[in-house]
Motif scaffolding. Structure first.
Motif: not given
Length: 402
Positions: A54-60
């Protein structure tokens, strides 16, 4: 008035009575994860967690806003079409037709609440007790356990490894027999990044046509491919009537892991059966989540490019820094996915290495035994992280292990 004498079983006997009443396939089922390492990480503090897929990017925002709009419009009822709302099925039809270079009509797509649910439905569709599924390893542990859970026999066939991971098709086909219902592969693969070529896909399809064995292709990482905008797919060579199922998910390429939405692409002839399965297994995927999926498909190409670039930057950094560690065994750079997968000379089991890195470098990595015996010596590192955080994590590892 005194209570009547108790004739109940002891607590131990009661527990045993209940436990022995469940299916045999469930009794030995375990959640094989990094719980022990994660507990220690909480105690240590300051750990950079690179062990999850899992990445550390919040869903845009554009995806979140679409789901919120659906919620504000009152789309909180049962979904009438078990195989997906028309807007999402139409979007997936257009998307897959574009990327696979051949028509993929709506009848070939079924939406599911998560890629794992889609995979499980594909296996449940095909696997009977006493049959087997041959799968390409190293492999995400959910696959082995899902086959077992349904009552099938999981049969791993490991990729060969020298300086890179390679598939021996003859070895794979030799593991199939009269009881084999499907061959399962992930491409690009978790954890190795190995990616099937179009020629290998054609060979798998030819074998399926000769034998009747199904091909289940997990293509969740297909857009996270570093030699083009999409990895080779079984859907690029298969016809509608072929015994082929491709599984996909919004989790990785659109940063939607917590949304739980995926899809299957399958022969149109089994659409009704998958619709019925959906009704009885999960009753469909929520409308607001599907609305987010429509936005992801229709507007998400810049996002995919951004995620792919971020993963590639982290991977490039790993391949720059990891060779500074003495005894590192670093395969050729993965063709896709979101992981670096490496080993250390003289370490047959990477579990202790992961523990040492956690304690000394405060970096969390996943030990390779999770992905099968053939990768017990390896460690998995997720590179879908902020580049500077990746740099800090790698510098810590190099300093701790020199």
């Amino acid at each position: 008035m005194s209570p009547p004498p108790s004739h109940s079983l002891s607590e131990t006997a009661r527990n045993r009575n209940a436990f022995e009443g469940i299916r045999a396939q469930i009794r030995d089922l375990r959640t094989d994860n990094i719980a022990v390492l994660a507990k220690r990480a909480r105690e240590l503090g300051g750990v950079i967690p690179l062990w999850f897929g899992e990445g550390d990017m919040v869903t845009p925002a554009f995806i979140r806003d679409a789901a919120k709009k659906a919620l504000d419009e009152g789309q909180t009822f049962y979904v009438p079409n078990m195989r997906g709302l028309p807007a999402l099925n139409e979007a997936l039809c257009d998307y897959q037709t574009q990327w696979h270079g051949r028509p993929i009509p709506i009848e070939r797509t079924t939406v599911a609440p998560g890629g794992m649910q889609a995979l499980y439905m594909a296996l449940e569709l095909l696997v009977d007790v006493g049959t087997n599924v041959v799968y390409v390893a190293p492999q995400w542990p959910n696959i082995h356990n899902a086959i077992h859970l349904i009552g099938g026999e999981p049969r791993p066939v490991s990729l060969d490894f020298d300086t890179d991971w390679r598939l021996d098709l003859d070895k794979l086909f030799a593991r199939c027999d009269a009881r084999t219902r499907a061959i399962f592969l992930s491409t690009p693969a978790n954890p190795t990044g190995w990616t099937a070529t179009r020629e290998e896909m054609q060979a798998l399809l030819d074998f399926s046509r000769r034998t009747g064995v199904w091909i289940i292709s997990d293509e969740v990482y297909a857009r996270l491919y570093f030699h083009g905008e999409i990895a080779p797919s079984i859907l690029q060579v298969a016809e509608d009537g072929d015994r082929v199922i491709a599984v996909n998910s919004f989790s990785k390429a659109w940063a939607m892991t917590g949304w739980r939405i995926g899809w299957l692409t399958h022969p149109s002839a089994i659409a009704d059966q998958l619709g019925a399965m959906t009704q009885y297994v999960n009753s469909g995927t929520s409308a607001m989540v599907q609305a987010g999926g429509v936005a992801a498909i229709r507007e998400g190409e810049p996002l995919i490019a951004e995620i792919r670039a971020r993963i590639k930057a982290g991977l490039d950094l790993a391949y720059e820094k990891l060779p500074q560690i003495p005894g590192i065994i670093l395969p050729e750079k993965p063709r896709g996915g979101m992981y670096a997968f490496f080993a250390l000379e003289g370490e047959a089991d990477a579990t202790a290495v992961c523990e040492r890195i956690l304690e000394t470098a405060r970096v969390g990595l996943a030990p390779g035994y999770h992905f099968g015996e053939s990768s017990r010596a390896f460690l998995r590192m997720c590179t879908f992280r902020d580049t500077e955080q990746m740099r800090v994590a790698l510098d810590r590892m190099v300093d701790a292990m020199k």
